[in-house]
Write a protein that holds these residues in place. Structure first.
Motif, mmCIF file in Angstrom:
data_model
loop_
_atom_site.group_PDB
_atom_site.id
_atom_site.type_symbol
_atom_site.label_atom_id
_atom_site.label_comp_id
_atom_site.label_asym_id
_atom_site.label_seq_id
_atom_site.Cartn_x
_atom_site.Cartn_y
_atom_site.Cartn_z
ATOM 1 N N VAL A 142 29.828 17.852 50.717
ATOM 2 C CA VAL A 142 28.599 17.222 50.219
ATOM 3 C C VAL A 142 28.924 16.246 49.098
ATOM 4 O O VAL A 142 28.640 15.062 49.181
ATOM 5 C CB VAL A 142 27.580 18.279 49.758
ATOM 6 C CG1 VAL A 142 26.387 17.633 49.094
ATOM 7 C CG2 VAL A 142 27.123 19.111 50.949
ATOM 8 N N CYS A 143 29.554 16.748 48.023
ATOM 9 C CA CYS A 143 29.792 15.887 46.854
ATOM 10 C C CYS A 143 31.164 15.224 46.875
ATOM 11 O O CYS A 143 31.379 14.248 46.185
ATOM 12 C CB CYS A 143 29.608 16.669 45.562
ATOM 13 S SG CYS A 143 30.793 18.009 45.331
ATOM 14 N N GLY A 144 32.110 15.767 47.645
ATOM 15 C CA GLY A 144 33.434 15.167 47.734
ATOM 16 C C GLY A 144 34.367 15.562 46.617
ATOM 17 O O GLY A 144 35.444 14.991 46.482
ATOM 18 N N CYS A 145 33.994 16.532 45.790
ATOM 19 C CA CYS A 145 34.834 16.947 44.674
ATOM 20 C C CYS A 145 35.849 17.989 45.145
ATOM 21 O O CYS A 145 35.558 18.804 46.017
ATOM 22 C CB CYS A 145 33.981 17.549 43.564
ATOM 23 S SG CYS A 145 32.847 16.357 42.845
ATOM 24 N N LYS A 146 37.035 17.951 44.547
ATOM 25 C CA LYS A 146 38.042 18.961 44.848
ATOM 26 C C LYS A 146 37.614 20.263 44.185
ATOM 27 O O LYS A 146 37.271 20.288 43.009
ATOM 28 C CB LYS A 146 39.405 18.545 44.325
ATOM 29 C CG LYS A 146 40.045 17.458 45.132
ATOM 30 C CD LYS A 146 41.448 17.197 44.657
ATOM 31 C CE LYS A 146 42.092 16.126 45.510
ATOM 32 N NZ LYS A 146 43.461 15.854 45.068
ATOM 33 N N THR A 147 37.603 21.330 44.953
ATOM 34 C CA THR A 147 37.115 22.617 44.472
ATOM 35 C C THR A 147 38.045 23.702 44.984
ATOM 36 O O THR A 147 38.558 23.617 46.093
ATOM 37 C CB THR A 147 35.679 22.873 44.992
ATOM 38 O OG1 THR A 147 34.865 21.763 44.625
ATOM 39 C CG2 THR A 147 35.103 24.131 44.411
ATOM 40 N N ASP A 148 38.246 24.721 44.174
ATOM 41 C CA ASP A 148 39.055 25.855 44.576
ATOM 42 C C ASP A 148 38.363 26.568 45.735
ATOM 43 O O ASP A 148 37.137 26.664 45.779
ATOM 44 C CB ASP A 148 39.234 26.800 43.393
ATOM 45 C CG ASP A 148 40.432 27.711 43.562
ATOM 46 O OD1 ASP A 148 41.221 27.493 44.493
ATOM 47 O OD2 ASP A 148 40.581 28.632 42.755
ATOM 48 N N GLU A 149 39.134 27.073 46.668
ATOM 49 C CA GLU A 149 38.578 27.697 47.872
ATOM 50 C C GLU A 149 37.676 28.882 47.531
ATOM 51 O O GLU A 149 36.722 29.166 48.241
ATOM 52 C CB GLU A 149 39.729 28.153 48.781
ATOM 53 C CG GLU A 149 39.306 28.530 50.173
ATOM 54 C CD GLU A 149 38.746 27.378 50.993
ATOM 55 O OE1 GLU A 149 37.764 27.612 51.732
ATOM 56 O OE2 GLU A 149 39.263 26.258 50.913
ATOM 57 N N LEU A 150 37.945 29.559 46.420
ATOM 58 C CA LEU A 150 37.128 30.713 46.033
ATOM 59 C C LEU A 150 35.726 30.311 45.593
ATOM 60 O O LEU A 150 34.817 31.130 45.582
ATOM 61 C CB LEU A 150 37.816 31.476 44.896
ATOM 62 C CG LEU A 150 39.148 32.116 45.254
ATOM 63 C CD1 LEU A 150 39.800 32.683 44.007
ATOM 64 C CD2 LEU A 150 38.968 33.196 46.297
ATOM 65 N N ASP A 151 35.547 29.046 45.198
ATOM 66 C CA ASP A 151 34.250 28.595 44.703
ATOM 67 C C ASP A 151 33.327 28.091 45.808
ATOM 68 O O ASP A 151 32.221 27.656 45.524
ATOM 69 C CB ASP A 151 34.443 27.491 43.654
ATOM 70 C CG ASP A 151 35.086 28.025 42.396
ATOM 71 O OD1 ASP A 151 34.876 29.219 42.098
ATOM 72 O OD2 ASP A 151 35.789 27.269 41.713
#
Length: 184
Positions: free
Chosen positions: A6-15
């Motif tokens: 959706v936002c394209g931000c890098k995020t940890d898989e747990l989040d």
């Protein structure tokens, strides 16, 4: 690290969490899930609609056409960005003061697309920060291992020296003598 569709931000898989978007279940970051949940109501705030406009303006390669269409449909539910408010009368300007600036229009203008060199520079900075974070995590792990390992090794060395020097046998003899003299 994964990229939120959706936002394209890098995020940890747990989040990542499951969210409903256009009747489909999608895995998005927790922030986007909260925003989408707030948008599912009848009266989202102007800030939430600004967020949706920014998300729609952002080019995210991981975004599927279904997600893009669902986001556009969600935005189409709310054609006006801000509710129409009655115009407030202009305050009187005291003599000697400049007239106030014209009020900003209530519509939202999409931000200009940044140039490719700015994107490349930002990507380099993000990669450098990620590498720095990895190095910091590695240093912290080594520090924990040293903090736990050094005392254990020193204790083992002291025990080995204690028994190898014959001090244990001499202390045993001393305690036997003391035991016989006082209690024997």
């Amino acid at each position: 690290m994964s990229v939120c569709p959706v936002c394209g931000c890098k995020t940890d898989e747990l989040d990542f969490v499951d969210a409903k978007l256009g009747g489909n279940d999608v895995r998005v970051c927790s922030f986007c899930e909260k925003q989408l949940h707030a948008l599912s109501g009848d009266a989202p705030t102007a800030a939430q609609l600004h967020w949706l406009d920014a998300v729609l303006a952002k080019d995210v390669p991981e975004r599927s056409p279904e997600i893009a269409n669902a986001l556009r449909a969600e935005r189409a539910r709310f054609p006006s960005l801000e509710p129409a408010a009655p115009a407030a009368p202009a305050p009187a300007v005291p003599a000697g003061f400049p007239a106030p600036a014209a009020p900003r229009p209530s519509g939202y203008a999409a931000p200009a697309a940044p140039d490719a060199s700015a994107n490349a520079a930002l990507l380099q900075r993000v990669e450098a920060l990620e590498n720095e974070l990895k190095a910091l995590k590695r240093k912290m792990l080594i520090q924990k291992i040293v903090e736990l390992g050094v005392p254990v090794v020193l204790l083992l060395l002291i025990i080995i020296i204690f028994f190898a020097s014959g001090l244990f046998d001499k202390l045993q003899q001393f305690f036997r003598l003391v035991n016989m003299d006082f209690f024997g």
